[in-house]
Motif scaffolding. Structure first.
Motif, short mmCIF file in Angstrom:
data_model
loop_
_atom_site.label_atom_id
_atom_site.label_comp_id
_atom_site.label_asym_id
_atom_site.label_seq_id
_atom_site.Cartn_x
_atom_site.Cartn_y
_atom_site.Cartn_z
N SER A 62 16.61 89.61 25.44
CA SER A 62 17.24 88.69 24.65
C SER A 62 16.81 89.35 23.06
CB SER A 62 16.77 87.50 24.60
OG SER A 62 15.62 87.05 24.48
N ALA A 63 15.67 89.45 22.81
CA ALA A 63 15.22 89.74 21.57
C ALA A 63 16.19 91.37 21.00
CB ALA A 63 13.82 90.17 21.45
N ARG A 90 19.59 90.38 20.25
CA ARG A 90 19.81 89.18 19.35
C ARG A 90 20.65 88.20 19.84
NH1 ARG A 90 16.50 92.76 16.99
NH2 ARG A 90 16.25 93.08 14.86
N PHE A 150 17.91 80.35 22.14
CA PHE A 150 17.11 81.76 21.74
C PHE A 150 15.64 81.62 22.39
CE2 PHE A 150 20.05 81.66 18.40
CZ PHE A 150 20.82 82.98 18.49
N CYS A 210 12.78 86.04 20.65
CA CYS A 210 14.06 86.50 19.87
C CYS A 210 14.02 85.75 18.73
CB CYS A 210 15.23 86.14 20.67
SG CYS A 210 16.82 86.61 19.98
#
Length: 313
Positions: free
Chosen positions: A206-207, A210, A264, A268
C-alpha cells in the motif's frame, strides 16, 4: 494483588492502552517524552473517540518523561513506542521497573526481544503483538477503531528469542483483559509474531502504491503481489522454525483486508506524511532473514527496492 503498570509511549496506541486501564480502575501511568499531548492529558485527562461511537474522557496519571518515575515503582512496563524509539525509551524507563517486574513489548516487528533484554534483562522481558487500533489526534484526544471500542482487539505475548521472562508475566493478561483489552500469555509467542508479520505485508504494498487497503485489494495485480509477499513471509517463518498454517493464515488475512476498506495502513500514512517508518523491523527484517536463510523472496526485494528508491526508510 494490584500491579502498578507503566505504559511507555504516549502516541495513539500507548494513550489508548493507558485510557482503558485507567477507566477500569487500575493503577497506571502513561510515560511520555513531554510535548503538548502529554501536557493536555495531565491537565484535562484523555478524550477517547471511537470511530462509530460516543467519546469518553478519563483521567490518566502521566509521567512527562521516564526520568520522572520513581525507581523500582513499576511492576509492569507495557512498551508501545515506535520500534525505532524503543531502545532509548526502554533504557530510560528501566530504572523504574521493580526487580521482580516485567517489560512487555506489544510493538510491531522483529528484534524487540533483544532491545528489552539489553535494557532490563532477558528474565524480565516478554514480547508480543496487538490488534488494538488507535490514532492520536490533536493534543489530549485519540480515536480508536470499532473493534477496539467493542473489546474485540487481541493481545498476545510470551517468550521469544532472548525474551525469557515468562514466570514474571503472571497477571498481566488478566489486567489487560479486565480493562477491555483481551490478552493471552503463551509459553512461546513465535507463531503469533510471525502471523502478524504475514498479515502486515499489505503495508509496504500500500505504501508503494500510495493507496488504501481497499484499493490494493480491489486490484487483481495488487492482491497478487500481497499474496506473493505473504507466501514469502510464511516460508521465511518456516526456515526460522515457526510453521504457520498457510491457508488458514491466508483466509484470516484475506478477511481482514476485505473488511478494512478505504483505510491507509500506518506505514502508508507515515510515508505520505514524510515520517520515519517501521519498515526495517517489518518487511525489511523478513527480507534480511530470507537472504540469510537462502529463501527466495523476489516480491520483498522488488517492493523494498521501490520504497528505497522513493527514500523510504
Amino acid at each position: 494483588m494490584e500491579r502498578r503498570i507503566g505504559v511507555l509511549g504516549a502516541g495513539g496506541m500507548g494513550s489508548a492502552f493507558a485510557a482503558f486501564l485507567a477507566r477500569s480502575g487500575q493503577d497506571v501511568v502513561l510515560v511520555g517524552r513531554g510535548g503538548p499531548h502529554v501536557d493536555a492529558v495531565a491537565r484535562a485527562g484523555l478524550l477517547v473517540h471511537p470511530q462509530d461511537g460516543e467519546p469518553w474522557r478519563v483521567a490518566v496519571p502521566v509521567a512527562a518523561r521516564a526520568a520522572d518515575l520513581e525507581p523500582s515503582s513499576l511492576d509492569v512496563l507495557v512498551v508501545l513506542t515506535k520500534a525505532f524509539d524503543a531502545a532509548d525509551a526502554v533504557r530510560a524507563a528501566a530504572p523504574a521497573l521493580a526487580a521482580d517486574g516485567v517489560a512487555v513489548s506489544l510493538q510491531n516487528g522483529l528484534g524487540l526481544d533483544a532491545v528489552l533484554a539489553e535494557a532490563v534483562g532477558a528474565d524480565r522481558a516478554l514480547v508480543g503483538t496487538t490488534t488494538v487500533g488507535a490514532t492520536r489526534q490533536e493534543p489530549g484526544r485519540v480515536t480508536i477503531t470499532p473493534v477496539t471500542a467493542a473489546g474485540g482487539a487481541q493481545n498476545h505475548f510470551g517468550e521469544m528469542g532472548l525474551a525469557a521472562g515468562g514466570s514474571r508475566g503472571a497477571g498481566v493478561a488478566a489486567a489487560l483483559t479486565a480493562a477491555g483489552l483481551p490478552a493471552v500469555q503463551h509459553d512461546h509467542v513465535g507463531e503469533q509474531v510471525w502471523s502478524k508479520l504475514a498479515l502486515a505485508v499489505m503495508s509496504p504494498v500500500s505504501a508503494v502504491l500510495r493507496a488504501t487497503v481497499g484499493a490494493v485489494w480491489a486490484s487483481p495485480e495488487g492482491r497478487g503481489l500481497v499474496r506473493e509477499m505473504f507466501d514469502e513471509t510464511v516460508a521465511v517463518a518456516a526456515a526460522e522454525g515457526v510453521v504457520l498454517d498457510r491457508e488458514r493464515a491466508w483466509t484470516h488475512a484475506a478477511g481482514v483486508f476485505e473488511g478494512t476498506g478505504e483505510h491507509f495502513t500506518s506505514l502508508c500514512s507515515d510515508v505520505l506524511a514524510g515520517r520515519r517508518t517501521e519498515l526495517a523491523v517489518m518487511a525489511g527484517a523478513v527480507h534480511g532473514l530470507a537472504v540469510r536463510q537462502g529463501v527466495p523472496a523476489p516480491a520483498h526485494r522488488v517492493v523494498l527496492g521501490l520504497l528505497g528508491a522513493l527514500g523510504v526508510r
